[in-house]
Design a protein around this motif. Structure first.
Motif, PDB file in Angstrom:
ATOM      1  N   LYS A   3      -5.942  -1.570   3.517  1.00  0.00           N
ATOM      2  CA  LYS A   3      -4.589  -1.592   3.247  1.00  0.00           C
ATOM      3  C   LYS A   3      -3.782  -0.620   4.202  1.00  0.00           C
ATOM      4  O   LYS A   3      -4.081   0.709   4.146  1.00  0.00           O
ATOM      5  N   CYS A  23      -3.118   3.315   3.241  1.00  0.00           N
ATOM      6  CA  CYS A  23      -3.852   3.786   2.060  1.00  0.00           C
ATOM      7  C   CYS A  23      -4.985   4.773   2.493  1.00  0.00           C
ATOM      8  O   CYS A  23      -5.659   4.638   3.463  1.00  0.00           O
ATOM      9  N   CYS A  43      -7.192   5.592   0.325  1.00  0.00           N
ATOM     10  CA  CYS A  43      -8.316   5.915  -0.791  1.00  0.00           C
ATOM     11  C   CYS A  43      -9.625   5.823  -0.117  1.00  0.00           C
ATOM     12  O   CYS A  43      -9.821   5.375   1.121  1.00  0.00           O
ATOM     13  N   CYS A  96     -10.619   2.313   1.737  1.00  0.00           N
ATOM     14  CA  CYS A  96      -9.881   2.083   2.926  1.00  0.00           C
ATOM     15  C   CYS A  96     -10.381   2.994   4.060  1.00  0.00           C
ATOM     16  O   CYS A  96     -10.251   2.647   5.179  1.00  0.00           O
TER      17      CYS A  96
HETATM   18 ZN   LIG Z   1      -6.995   1.722  -0.395  1.00  0.00          ZN
END
Ligand SMILES: [Zn+2]
Length: 192
Positions: free
Chosen positions: A16, A19, A21, A24
């Motif tokens: 994304k 992002c 995270c 990602c």
């Molecule tokens: Zn992510």
């Protein structure tokens, strides 16, 4: 049948945008197949592209696909049609602002989508009307099924509530592959 799943991320891309995270970050570091884009598949036997997410130009460029003769849509939600302008990217001849005749894409569309497809618009009006006038697209509407070369395509309507959507069955030489709107592939016998 030889298939390429061009994009399998559903309505979201991975990574994304912005992002950080773990998923990602991993996708950014390792690339394909951890990085996934919007829904699109390609049937090499008849050079058929299914769905055009926003990322379709990049997806085609990183694939082995070198020709698109046919295009179809499972349904007309934005994540499946945002990249429709790919037909212009493929076919436009800058010297005439019209299509190279040999690069025209034939859009195969179930009859039930024929009205809704015209609702995909730019500020100049219906995209599909413009693409047909310019020669980028030829439209073939079909009822229930259509035969392209040695592949039979059957459109199976599925209930998505607000709008028509289709699962497609592809049959060739006694083998059958079924594709749903997320480009999931069902039934054995498919090669990717
Ligand atoms: Zn992510």
């Amino acid at each position: 049948m030889k298939w390429t799943i061009l994009g399998s991320g559903g309505c979201m891309v991975i990574p994304k945008p912005l992002c950080r995270c773990r998923v990602c970050r991993e996708a950014r570091e390792r690339g394909v197949p951890y990085a996934r884009a919007g829904p699109a598949a390609f049937l090499h036997d008849i050079n058929l592209l299914i769905d055009t997410p926003a990322e379709i130009v990049s997806l085609l460029n990183r694939s082995s696909v070198d020709r698109v003769d046919y295009l179809t849509f499972t349904h007309l939600d934005p994540d499946h049609v945002e990249g429709l302008r790919v037909v212009e990217q493929i076919a436009l001849d800058f010297r005439t602002w019209r299509a190279y005749p040999e690069k025209q894409v034939r859009l195969l569309l179930p009859q039930q989508l024929s009205k809704d497809i015209r609702e995909i618009r730019s500020r100049y009006g219906s995209l599909i009307d413009f693409y047909r006038e310019s020669g980028f697209i030829r439209l073939t509407l079909f009822q229930d099924d259509v035969q392209i070369g040695d592949v039979r395509i059957t459109a199976i309507p599925v209930d998505r509530g607000s709008q028509p959507a289709f699962v497609y069955a592809f049959e060739k030489s006694g083998r059958r592959v079924v594709k749903d709107s997320l480009q999931h592939q069902a039934l054995p016998g498919a090669s990717r």
